[in-house]
Design a protein around this motif. Structure first.
Motif: not given
Length: 189
Positions: A36-56
């Protein structure tokens, strides 16, 4: 749960460090685009998506354990900066000191933030290839430089953002002595 989360975090850290200097920084960049641009926080869904996209390669329950451990407030969101601090190996006093010295050199006004104005006379924009070619103005060169460190893209780099940047870079450098010498050479300290 906390013990499992700590083990999962160690697994994630090891995977990032295997990728060298770009490991933690690359994961951070990917997650930052989803935060989130304002809070610089991630929900679980975004976190999981980011890990997957990063190839973790983590099991979904490992990623959830990391998320739970890092969500200290139990708000259902993950503070981006706190996650990065937990992911990076701890920094020695010597590393923190040399990073602080470099920051102070850039912070010409001494107000605790580095801006384009602080860079004038410190960073040689004329040597940048895009300035030489006429593609960029001096201002664009300065902004590009600041963007390397500026997590929230507000045009100001705080000491914490600077420390976080070099914490990510230094995570793959085992020797404190080498890290300190590298920064001293880079910033002419």
């Amino acid at each position: 749960m906390e013990e499992a989360g700590t083990a999962a975090m160690a697994k994630l850290r090891a995977q990032c460090l295997e990728r060298g200097a770009a490991g933690i920084k690359g994961l951070a960049r990917r997650l930052r685009t989803l935060a989130d641009e304002k809070t610089q926080s991630l929900g679980l869904e975004e976190f999981l998506k980011g890990l997957q996209e990063a190839g973790v390669s983590l099991e979904p329950e490992e990623a959830q354990q990391i998320f739970s451990v890092c969500d200290k407030s139990q708000s259902g969101t993950l503070d981006f900066t706190e996650f990065l601090e937990a992911l990076r190996p701890p920094m020695s006093k010597a590393r923190k000191e040399v990073i602080g010295e470099a920051f102070q050199k850039l912070d010409k006004t001494g107000d605790g933030v580095v801006t384009v104005e602080d860079l004038r006379g410190v960073y040689q924009s004329q040597a940048h290839p895009k300035f030489k070619s006429g593609e960029w103005t001096e201002e664009q060169v300065f902004r590009s430089f600041l963007d390397s460190f500026d997590l929230d893209k507000d045009g100001e780099v705080t000491a914490e953002e600077f420390l976080n940047y070099y914490g990510g870079i230094g995570a793959s450098i085992k020797s404190d002595e080498y890290f300190v010498e590298m920064l001293k050479a880079a910033w002419k300290l």
